[in-house]
Design a protein around this motif. Structure first.
Motif, PDB file in Angstrom:
ATOM      1  N   GLY A   1       0.793  -1.227   0.000  1.00  0.00           N
ATOM      2  CA  GLY A   1       0.000   0.000   0.000  1.00  0.00           C
ATOM      3  C   GLY A   1       0.820   1.268   0.000  1.00  0.00           C
ATOM      4  N   GLY A   2       2.047   1.216  -0.510  1.00  0.00           N
ATOM      5  CA  GLY A   2       2.886   2.401  -0.583  1.00  0.00           C
ATOM      6  C   GLY A   2       3.715   2.654   0.657  1.00  0.00           C
ATOM      7  N   CYS A   3       3.985   1.618   1.425  1.00  0.00           N
ATOM      8  CA  CYS A   3       4.753   1.757   2.673  1.00  0.00           C
ATOM      9  C   CYS A   3       6.202   2.176   2.431  1.00  0.00           C
ATOM     10  N   TRP A   4       6.792   1.703   1.345  1.00  0.00           N
ATOM     11  CA  TRP A   4       8.205   1.956   1.056  1.00  0.00           C
ATOM     12  C   TRP A   4       9.105   1.467   2.193  1.00  0.00           C
TER      13      TRP A   4
ATOM     14  N   PHE B   1       8.267   0.293  10.060  1.00  0.00           N
ATOM     15  CA  PHE B   1       9.011  -0.058  11.271  1.00  0.00           C
ATOM     16  C   PHE B   1       9.928   1.069  11.744  1.00  0.00           C
ATOM     17  N   HIS B   2      10.169   2.066  10.880  1.00  0.00           N
ATOM     18  CA  HIS B   2      11.004   3.209  11.263  1.00  0.00           C
ATOM     19  C   HIS B   2      10.268   4.203  12.145  1.00  0.00           C
TER      20      HIS B   2
ATOM     21  N   ASP C   1       5.068  10.567   0.574  1.00  0.00           N
ATOM     22  CA  ASP C   1       5.755  10.926   1.821  1.00  0.00           C
ATOM     23  C   ASP C   1       6.653   9.786   2.290  1.00  0.00           C
ATOM     24  N   ASN C   2       6.155   8.545   2.188  1.00  0.00           N
ATOM     25  CA  ASN C   2       6.948   7.390   2.614  1.00  0.00           C
ATOM     26  C   ASN C   2       8.197   7.235   1.761  1.00  0.00           C
ATOM     27  N   ARG C   3       8.058   7.450   0.454  1.00  0.00           N
ATOM     28  CA  ARG C   3       9.227   7.365  -0.439  1.00  0.00           C
ATOM     29  C   ARG C   3      10.270   8.400  -0.031  1.00  0.00           C
ATOM     30  N   ALA C   4       9.818   9.639   0.192  1.00  0.00           N
ATOM     31  CA  ALA C   4      10.735  10.716   0.566  1.00  0.00           C
ATOM     32  C   ALA C   4      11.401  10.424   1.915  1.00  0.00           C
TER      33      ALA C   4
END
Length: 197
Positions: free
Chosen positions: A40-43, A47-48, A60-63
């Motif tokens: 679902g786009g977690c990238w 867990f971070h 936002d997750n990618r960035a």
């Protein structure tokens, strides 16, 4: 796997493992993009960050992931087939990966935190069921050994061999084959496994 997915004939001996860093970011990002950012786009950011800190937006997750990688605060073993990333296995110290599933259950049964956690494992759909997961896990163990070693925990699905559609953290059997020892249950379908490297 979609019936149209072309499965690659995998020669495990030709695969290499490299750390996730600025030099492998583009290959890693291409793998993520081929799979819509994964889960679902977690990238691979879940867990971070703790839930309250997440935006649940793929861009936002990618960035966030790219910032963490370039700052040396996101670690993974990236499995490469030539120049193409085909799998990864995420690891890091607990401070880098604080948000694990079943956290309350885990905290209630923990006496000492590990030096490293393995939290997420993903294989390109064309390469699944071919042994690539084991290559990724061994890659993590090798990278941890190069960094000086320590106690490593993994939190795989304890599925007793049953087929499960999403195995984001691998299976108990996979980690047993990699030399991990079962420690205790975590939640209803996961467990804590340990190995010293």
């Amino acid at each position: 796997m979609s019936p149209r997915t072309k499965v690659v004939d995998v020669d495990l001996a030709r695969l290499t493992v490299r750390p996730l860093d600025a030099s492998t970011w583009d290959a890693y990002a291409a793998l993520m993009e081929r799979h819509n950012g994964v889960f679902g786009g977690c990238w691979c950011t879940f867990f971070h960050t703790m839930s309250a800190d997440k935006t649940y937006d793929a861009d936002d997750n990618r960035a966030l992931k790219e910032r963490l990688v370039r700052a040396g605060r996101s670690h993974a073993a990236v499995v490469m087939d030539g120049d193409e990333a085909i799998a990864w296995c995420q690891f890091g110290p607990p401070a880098e990966l604080p948000n694990i599933y079943h956290r309350k259950d885990y905290d209630a049964t923990t006496t000492q935190p590990p030096d490293y956690r393995i939290t997420c494992l993903f294989v390109d759909k064309r390469y699944r069921r071919s042994g690539v997961s084991a290559v990724a896990v061994q890659g993590v163990l090798d990278l941890i050994a190069e960094a000086g070693g320590g106690t490593v925990e993994a939190y795989p699905h304890d599925n007793a061999g049953a087929r499960v559609s999403v195995l984001y953290s691998g299976t108990r059997a996979l980690f047993e084959r990699a030399g991990f020892t079962y420690d205790r249950p975590k939640g209803t379908k996961n467990c804590v496994m340990t190995r010293v490297v």
